[in-house]
Design a protein around this motif. Structure first.
Motif, PDB file in Angstrom:
ATOM      1  N   LYS A   1       1.731   9.443   4.139  1.00  0.00           N
ATOM      2  CA  LYS A   1       1.016   8.184   4.385  1.00  0.00           C
ATOM      3  C   LYS A   1       1.884   6.994   4.003  1.00  0.00           C
ATOM      4  CE  LYS A   1      -3.513   6.042   3.856  1.00  0.00           C
ATOM      5  NZ  LYS A   1      -4.883   6.190   3.300  1.00  0.00           N
ATOM      6  N   ALA A   2       2.621   7.123   2.902  1.00  0.00           N
ATOM      7  CA  ALA A   2       3.515   6.041   2.482  1.00  0.00           C
ATOM      8  C   ALA A   2       4.576   5.777   3.546  1.00  0.00           C
ATOM      9  CB  ALA A   2       4.183   6.395   1.153  1.00  0.00           C
ATOM     10  N   LEU A   3       5.155   6.836   4.083  1.00  0.00           N
ATOM     11  CA  LEU A   3       6.181   6.682   5.119  1.00  0.00           C
ATOM     12  C   LEU A   3       5.601   6.066   6.388  1.00  0.00           C
ATOM     13  CD1 LEU A   3       8.039  10.085   4.661  1.00  0.00           C
ATOM     14  CD2 LEU A   3       8.933   7.824   4.066  1.00  0.00           C
ATOM     15  N   ALA A   4       4.395   6.472   6.744  1.00  0.00           N
ATOM     16  CA  ALA A   4       3.753   5.925   7.945  1.00  0.00           C
ATOM     17  C   ALA A   4       3.498   4.427   7.784  1.00  0.00           C
ATOM     18  CB  ALA A   4       2.449   6.659   8.219  1.00  0.00           C
ATOM     19  N   LEU A   5       3.072   4.014   6.597  1.00  0.00           N
ATOM     20  CA  LEU A   5       2.834   2.593   6.339  1.00  0.00           C
ATOM     21  C   LEU A   5       4.133   1.798   6.440  1.00  0.00           C
ATOM     22  CD1 LEU A   5       0.316   2.914   3.391  1.00  0.00           C
ATOM     23  CD2 LEU A   5      -0.109   1.595   5.479  1.00  0.00           C
ATOM     24  N   LEU A   6       5.202   2.367   5.918  1.00  0.00           N
ATOM     25  CA  LEU A   6       6.492   1.678   5.980  1.00  0.00           C
ATOM     26  C   LEU A   6       7.014   1.599   7.406  1.00  0.00           C
ATOM     27  CD1 LEU A   6       8.093   3.152   2.752  1.00  0.00           C
ATOM     28  CD2 LEU A   6       7.484   0.751   3.151  1.00  0.00           C
ATOM     29  N   ASP A   7       6.786   2.641   8.182  1.00  0.00           N
ATOM     30  CA  ASP A   7       7.179   2.602   9.596  1.00  0.00           C
ATOM     31  C   ASP A   7       6.388   1.519  10.333  1.00  0.00           C
ATOM     32  OD1 ASP A   7       9.093   4.579   9.396  1.00  0.00           O
ATOM     33  OD2 ASP A   7       7.718   6.198   9.994  1.00  0.00           O
ATOM     34  N   SER A   8       5.108   1.403  10.016  1.00  0.00           N
ATOM     35  CA  SER A   8       4.282   0.363  10.644  1.00  0.00           C
ATOM     36  C   SER A   8       4.789  -1.027  10.255  1.00  0.00           C
ATOM     37  CB  SER A   8       2.820   0.512  10.222  1.00  0.00           C
ATOM     38  OG  SER A   8       2.276   1.723  10.702  1.00  0.00           O
TER      39      SER A   8
ATOM     40  N   LEU B   1       0.830  -1.213   0.000  1.00  0.00           N
ATOM     41  CA  LEU B   1       0.000   0.000   0.000  1.00  0.00           C
ATOM     42  C   LEU B   1       0.861   1.258   0.000  1.00  0.00           C
ATOM     43  CD1 LEU B   1      -2.872  -0.937   2.490  1.00  0.00           C
ATOM     44  CD2 LEU B   1      -3.025  -0.726   0.003  1.00  0.00           C
ATOM     45  N   ALA B   2       2.037   1.173   0.634  1.00  0.00           N
ATOM     46  CA  ALA B   2       2.946   2.331   0.652  1.00  0.00           C
ATOM     47  C   ALA B   2       3.391   2.679  -0.766  1.00  0.00           C
ATOM     48  CB  ALA B   2       4.143   2.040   1.545  1.00  0.00           C
ATOM     49  N   LYS B   3       3.624   1.667  -1.599  1.00  0.00           N
ATOM     50  CA  LYS B   3       4.005   1.931  -2.995  1.00  0.00           C
ATOM     51  C   LYS B   3       2.909   2.707  -3.711  1.00  0.00           C
ATOM     52  CE  LYS B   3       4.696  -2.358  -4.223  1.00  0.00           C
ATOM     53  NZ  LYS B   3       5.047  -3.596  -4.975  1.00  0.00           N
TER      54      LYS B   3
END
Length: 417
Positions: A281-288, A269-271
């Motif tokens: 939002k992409a960075l937050a997903l990757l951090d998660s 989803l980050a992609k």
């Protein structure tokens, strides 16, 4: 060309991979863990590592610990029982896949398997698992050798053909990979065999066929299980790579609905968010995703997002961190990450380093299309057009429609140098 979570990593679930495998940050207790394993009695079963974060709350974790404790107690009473030891190996294999703690679990799994092979040198299951382990360590030739030994013992087991598909793909023996894939499907149509058929169709440029085969893999899996989640995530990647963004987004989201802690689908989803320029939002997903499972590809993807944002300083720092982790991982005995280092150094325009690691990989698998793809791009950027075209020819030998390969081929073929 590599799918994330390469096919051979699926082997570490009962059916790889992967290679994609997990690269953890260097934890201060890793050396102690390795030492702990080596100092134990060779026939003892190591302890599991305590899970962290969201993985520690997963329903299966308590049951996993209870089962290992039960097996260790039984093995203490019946140390010659290879079936009990193989049950323990299977649990450790699955735990490695779920947690990404490969520095510890690779050594622990090998220890358990060596115990089985000490008791029974021709144990089929132990040989197959050891071949799977070699695949995850990117020791592809050794994996093939061990798998062939296993096939002699039991030529009618589909599992061993899965390893042979993966090993031959990584070594660039694509025709042989197709042959053993057909044999695997004939023996046992399953999630694992459909996944391999999908990958081979992708390699040969049949993206629609690859999608259809992966749909069969998803359908064959148990709902919400890790193997099914893996397959659905690969289906999402196939949609993404063929420009079907809406389908990709829905597929990743479905995975997270069924398995909320499935980190690879968060990265998927980050992609999509990055493509939409929803960078926070992409960075937050990757951090998660990274908080659940520390994985090199998540870190590199985060660097890609910073680069897309135009934040060159953060991108450079993130790429550097990834490269440090890869170099640390390369120092692990028996483990190869040369291709991963090659790709990372290409992103930072470090052409000498990229070439060094690419040639290390080329020396052991010169027919692999991914290796030749990277070497073609390195040669193009270092103005060696003769070599660029030579490597490109090898990279395109299967007719792959990989978007990155096609883009690079256009640049190389249009060059006037």
């Amino acid at each position: 060309m590599k799918r994330s979570f390469n096919l051979y990593t699926l082997l570490f679930l009962i059916l790889s991979g992967f290679t994609t495998f997990f690269l953890n940050s260097c934890q201060p207790n890793e050396k102690k863990l390795q030492q702990y394993i080596s100092e134990q009695n060779p026939m003892d079963i190591p302890d599991l590592i305590e899970r962290k974060g969201a993985l520690a709350t997963a329903i299966e974790w308590t049951k996993t610990k209870e089962k290992v404790a039960e097996l260790k107690a039984k093995i203490a009473k019946k140390p010659e029982d290879t079936k009990l030891r193989l049950q323990a190996a299977t649990i450790f294999i699955t735990e490695q896949r779920i947690t990404g703690e490969h520095h510890f679990y690779y050594a622990a799994i090998e220890k358990i398997l060596n115990g089985v092979l000490t008791l029974d040198p021709n144990n089929f299951e132990a040989k197959v698992y050891k071949a799977s382990l070699r695949m995850s360590q990117h020791q592809f030739a050794d994996a093939k050798k061990i798998a062939e030994e296993a096939r002699v013992i039991n030529p009618n087991n589909a599992y061993v053909y899965g390893i042979l598909v993966d090993a031959n793909v990584e070594l660039g023996n694509y025709a042989e990979a197709v042959e053993v894939s057909d044999k695997m499907q004939a023996l046992k149509p399953s999630l694992e065999s459909y996944s391999r058929a999908s990958y081979l169709r992708e390699i040969y440029g049949d993206n629609n066929g690859a999608i259809e085969a992966m749909k069969l893999a998803v359908k064959a899996g148990l709902s919400g299980s890790e193997p099914q989640s893996w397959s659905r995530n690969i289906l999402g990647d196939l949609y993404y790579n063929t420009g079907k963004i809406d389908e990709a987004e829905a597929t990743y989201a479905e995975n997270l609905l069924l398995r909320p802690s499935y980190a690879p689908s968060m990265a998927g989803l980050a992609k999509i968010e990055a493509q939409k320029k929803n960078y926070p939002k992409a960075l937050a997903l990757l951090d998660s995703a990274n908080s659940i499972m520390q994985q090199n590809s998540f870190g590199e993807q985060k660097a890609d997002v910073y680069a897309a944002m135009g934040d060159t300083a953060k991108a450079a720092a993130q790429y550097k961190d990834v490269q440090k982790l890869l170099i640390f991982d390369a120092a692990t005995p028996g483990h190869s990450v040369s291709l991963e280092l090659t790709k990372s150094f290409i992103k930072t325009n470090q052409w000498d380093s990229a070439h060094k690691y690419a040639m290390m990989e080329f020396s052991v698998r010169p027919k692999n299309i991914d290796v030749n793809n990277e070497l073609a791009w390195i040669a193009y950027n270092t103005k060696d057009m003769a070599k660029a075209k030579e490597y490109l020819k090898a990279a395109q030998s299967t007719g792959s429609k990989n978007p990155e390969l096609l883009k690079r081929a256009t640049a190389i073929n249009n060059s006037k140098s």
